[in-house]
Design a protein around this motif. Structure first.
Motif, short mmCIF file in Angstrom:
data_model
loop_
_atom_site.label_atom_id
_atom_site.label_comp_id
_atom_site.label_asym_id
_atom_site.label_seq_id
_atom_site.Cartn_x
_atom_site.Cartn_y
_atom_site.Cartn_z
N PRO A 1 0.83 -1.21 0.00
CA PRO A 1 0.00 0.00 0.00
C PRO A 1 0.87 1.26 0.00
O PRO A 1 1.87 1.32 0.70
N ARG B 1 -4.53 9.99 -8.36
CA ARG B 1 -3.56 8.92 -8.10
C ARG B 1 -3.09 8.23 -9.37
O ARG B 1 -1.94 7.82 -9.46
N SER C 1 0.20 5.83 -5.08
CA SER C 1 -0.57 5.77 -3.82
C SER C 1 -1.56 4.61 -3.85
O SER C 1 -2.74 4.79 -3.51
N LYS D 1 -3.81 1.40 -3.18
CA LYS D 1 -4.56 0.94 -2.01
C LYS D 1 -4.94 -0.53 -2.21
O LYS D 1 -5.04 -0.99 -3.36
N ASP E 1 -7.40 -1.38 -4.85
CA ASP E 1 -7.01 -1.31 -6.26
C ASP E 1 -6.64 -2.68 -6.83
O ASP E 1 -6.38 -2.82 -8.02
#
Length: 125
Positions: free
Chosen positions: A14, A67, A85, A87, A90
């Protein structure tokens, strides 16, 4: 036969970054739309971003705005998706798709005429 080949997926923590590539071959039109989609296990394929080659217009879904960045290298017939970035949400198989005809909504998978085979992106610590 048009061919799309994605690459660049992998495992990332992450907050990390990945850059996906989609190489389009056996295709000669100048005006088309390339879209990036993703599909998590047990979920439907969802739109992420698209780029229209005629004018460079780009679109993003709200969850990735700020992002992710879509871009194109016309000399290499390649479209990129820079993902920063990242997460856990994603995570999924990322596909690029190609629209060569008239369409109404870039976010609908049925609008796309061709698809790549996908590349896996896993965001996990």
């Amino acid at each position: 036969q048009v061919e799309l080949v994605e690459s660049g997926g992998g495992l990332v923590q992450p907050g990390g970054s990945l850059r996906l590539s989609c190489v389009v071959s056996r295709f000669n039109l100048d005006d088309y739309v390339i879209g990036w989609f993703r599909q998590a296990p047990g979920k439907e394929r969802e739109a992420v971003s698209c780029l229209r080659t005629s004018d460079g217009t780009t679109n993003y879904v709200d969850s990735v705005k700020g992002r992710f960045t879509i871009s194109r290298d016309s000399a290499k017939n390649t479209v990129y998706l820079q993902m920063n970035s990242l997460k856990p949400e994603d995570t999924g198989v990322y596909y690029c798709g190609l629209i060569v005809t008239i369409f109404e909504d870039w976010k609908r998978p049925v609008e796309y005429d061709y698809w790549g085979q996908g590349t896996q992106v896993t965001v996990s610590s």
